[in-house]
Design a protein around this motif. Structure first.
Motif, PDB file in Angstrom:
ATOM      1  N   SER A   1       0.830  -1.203   0.000  1.00 45.55           N
ATOM      2  CA  SER A   1       0.000   0.000   0.000  1.00 45.55           C
ATOM      3  C   SER A   1       0.863   1.252   0.000  1.00 45.55           C
ATOM      4  CB  SER A   1      -0.918   0.005   1.222  1.00 45.55           C
ATOM      5  OG  SER A   1      -1.805  -1.091   1.191  1.00 45.55           O
ATOM      6  N   GLY A   2       1.936   1.205   0.792  1.00 48.73           N
ATOM      7  CA  GLY A   2       2.848   2.348   0.833  1.00 48.73           C
ATOM      8  C   GLY A   2       3.492   2.617  -0.514  1.00 48.73           C
ATOM      9  N   ILE A   3       3.910   1.545  -1.188  1.00 45.06           N
ATOM     10  CA  ILE A   3       4.537   1.707  -2.506  1.00 45.06           C
ATOM     11  C   ILE A   3       3.536   2.268  -3.514  1.00 45.06           C
ATOM     12  CG2 ILE A   3       5.622   0.478  -4.422  1.00 45.06           C
ATOM     13  CD1 ILE A   3       6.734  -1.498  -2.325  1.00 45.06           C
TER      14      ILE A   3
ATOM     15  N   TYR B   1       4.012   5.906  -5.674  1.00 43.60           N
ATOM     16  CA  TYR B   1       3.923   6.113  -7.120  1.00 43.60           C
ATOM     17  C   TYR B   1       2.699   6.941  -7.500  1.00 43.60           C
ATOM     18  CZ  TYR B   1       7.777   2.887  -7.896  1.00 43.60           C
ATOM     19  OH  TYR B   1       9.014   2.296  -7.894  1.00 43.60           O
ATOM     20  N   ALA B   2       1.605   6.768  -6.749  1.00 45.15           N
ATOM     21  CA  ALA B   2       0.398   7.555  -7.034  1.00 45.15           C
ATOM     22  C   ALA B   2       0.671   9.038  -6.847  1.00 45.15           C
ATOM     23  CB  ALA B   2      -0.749   7.106  -6.130  1.00 45.15           C
TER      24      ALA B   2
ATOM     25  N   THR C   1      -1.690  -6.026  -4.690  1.00 44.55           N
ATOM     26  CA  THR C   1      -2.146  -5.275  -3.515  1.00 44.55           C
ATOM     27  C   THR C   1      -3.644  -5.454  -3.301  1.00 44.55           C
ATOM     28  OG1 THR C   1      -0.458  -3.609  -4.030  1.00 44.55           O
ATOM     29  CG2 THR C   1      -2.113  -3.014  -2.402  1.00 44.55           C
ATOM     30  N   HIS C   2      -4.409  -5.426  -4.381  1.00 43.13           N
ATOM     31  CA  HIS C   2      -5.858  -5.550  -4.280  1.00 43.13           C
ATOM     32  C   HIS C   2      -6.251  -6.933  -3.773  1.00 43.13           C
ATOM     33  CE1 HIS C   2      -9.983  -6.212  -5.962  1.00 43.13           C
ATOM     34  NE2 HIS C   2     -10.149  -5.036  -5.415  1.00 43.13           N
TER      35      HIS C   2
ATOM     36  N   LEU D   1       2.997   7.268   5.283  1.00 45.59           N
ATOM     37  CA  LEU D   1       1.665   7.436   5.865  1.00 45.59           C
ATOM     38  C   LEU D   1       0.771   6.232   5.591  1.00 45.59           C
ATOM     39  CD1 LEU D   1       1.009  11.202   5.006  1.00 45.59           C
ATOM     40  CD2 LEU D   1       1.418  10.228   7.283  1.00 45.59           C
ATOM     41  N   LEU D   2       0.790   5.729   4.369  1.00 44.89           N
ATOM     42  CA  LEU D   2      -0.052   4.579   4.031  1.00 44.89           C
ATOM     43  C   LEU D   2       0.440   3.313   4.712  1.00 44.89           C
ATOM     44  CD1 LEU D   2      -0.956   5.216   0.303  1.00 44.89           C
ATOM     45  CD2 LEU D   2      -2.557   4.744   2.140  1.00 44.89           C
ATOM     46  N   ARG D   3       1.737   3.184   4.869  1.00 46.23           N
ATOM     47  CA  ARG D   3       2.276   2.005   5.559  1.00 46.23           C
ATOM     48  C   ARG D   3       1.833   2.011   7.026  1.00 46.23           C
ATOM     49  NH1 ARG D   3       6.422   0.366   8.548  1.00 46.23           N
ATOM     50  NH2 ARG D   3       7.232   2.477   8.754  1.00 46.23           N
TER      51      ARG D   3
END
Length: 244
Positions: free
Chosen positions: A87-89, A93-94, A149-150, A195-197
Motif C-alpha cells: 500500500s505504501g509503494i 507512485y500515485a 495489492t488488491h 503514511l499509508l504504511r
C-alpha cells in the motif's frame, strides 16, 4: 454479454460480498446458488471461482467446494506486513504520477467521506473508504502492483471494516486521510509511502474480536443422560420362631 464478461461480473460481485462481510471468512461459495441468485449459467460462476482460487481469494476443499479462507493469527500478521508495504509503494507512485484531474477526483471522494462521517453513516463511510484506497492503487499505474495489492488487501477488508466501527476509529481514519491528502497535494511520494504504511497498523483489540467472530459458533456440549435411579427392595425380615 460474453462469457468472459459474465465471469468478471460474477467475480466482482463475490469480491464485493467478501469486502462487505456478506461472505465472511469460512463461508462456502456454492456455485449453483450463486448462479441462481445472479441469474447466470453455472459456467461463468465456475470460471470466476477458479480464478479466485488461483489468486488465493478462495480455497478449494476436497469434495466440499470453495470457501472464503479463514485466516489464522500468524497468517494475518504476515499478510498485514506485506500489504502495508505494498500500500505504501502504491501511494508513493500515485503521488508522483497522478494528474490534476486525478487529484480532484480523490478530493471529491475524500469530501464525500467527510460528509458521511458527519452523518454518522459508518457503513457508507466504510464502502467509500474502500473506493478511496482502491483509487490510490490504480493511480500508481502499475497493473502488477494493483493486482497483488488488491488481492491481498481484499482478504483483510473484513478486519478493516470491523476496525471502523470501534469508537473513535472512523474519526482517526479520516484524520489519517487528511494528512495523506496533504502529501498528495505536494506530490511527496516518500511521505505518502510512510503514511499509508502506518495507516495499516494492526490494532490488537480489533484483531482479536475479528478473529473470534470468524470462528465457528461453539456447539454446547451434550449433557450425559442421567442414569436411572434404582431403588433396591429391602430384604424380607426373618422372624425367628420361638423355641418349642
Amino acid at each position: 454479454m460474453s462469457r468472459k464478461t459474465q465471469a468478471q461480473r460474477v467475480r466482482e460481485i463475490l469480491e464485493n460480498e467478501m469486502a462487505s462481510g456478506k461472505l465472511p471468512p469460512g463461508s462456502r461459495v456454492d456455485e449453483d446458488s450463486v448462479a441462481t441468485r445472479l441469474e447466470v449459467s453455472r459456467t461463468p460462476v465456475r470460471e470466476a471461482v477458479l480464478q479466485m482460487v488461483q489468486d488465493g481469494l478462495l480455497e478449494k476443499r476436497p469434495r466440499q467446494g470453495a470457501f472464503v479462507p479463514n485466516l489464522g493469527l500468524r497468517e494475518m500478521v504476515q499478510m498485514f506486513e506485506f500489504t502495508a508495504e505494498l500500500s505504501g509503494i502504491c501511494g508513493k507512485y500515485a503521488a508522483r504520477r497522478m494528474t490534476p484531474d486525478n487529484l480532484r477526483e480523490l478530493r471529491a471522494i475524500h469530501k464525500k467521506m467527510e460528509s458521511l462521517l458527519g452523518k454518522g453513516d459508518i457503513h457508507a463511510y466504510a464502502d467509500m473508504n474502500t473506493d478511496f484506497h482502491v483509487y490510490i492503487m490504480r493511480l500508481a499505474r502499475n497493473n502488477y502492483m494493483f493486482d497483488t495489492t488488491h488481492n491481498y488487501g481484499l482478504r483483510l477488508l473484513g478486519y478493516f471494516r470491523t476496525h471502523l466501527f470501534y469508537p473513535g476509529k472512523a474519526e482517526q481514519d479520516y484524520h489519517d486521510h487528511c494528512t495523506l491528502m496533504g502529501a498528495f497535494e505536494r506530490q511527496d511520494g516518500d511521505l505518502a509511502y510512510e503514511l499509508l504504511r502506518q495507516h495499516a497498523t494492526i490494532h490488537g483489540d480489533v484483531l482479536a474480536e475479528y478473529l473470534l467472530r470468524s470462528e465457528p459458533s461453539p456447539v454446547p456440549a451434550a449433557r450425559p443422560e442421567p442414569e436411572p435411579v434404582r431403588i433396591s427392595k429391602p430384604a424380607p425380615s426373618r422372624v425367628s420362631k420361638p423355641a418349642a
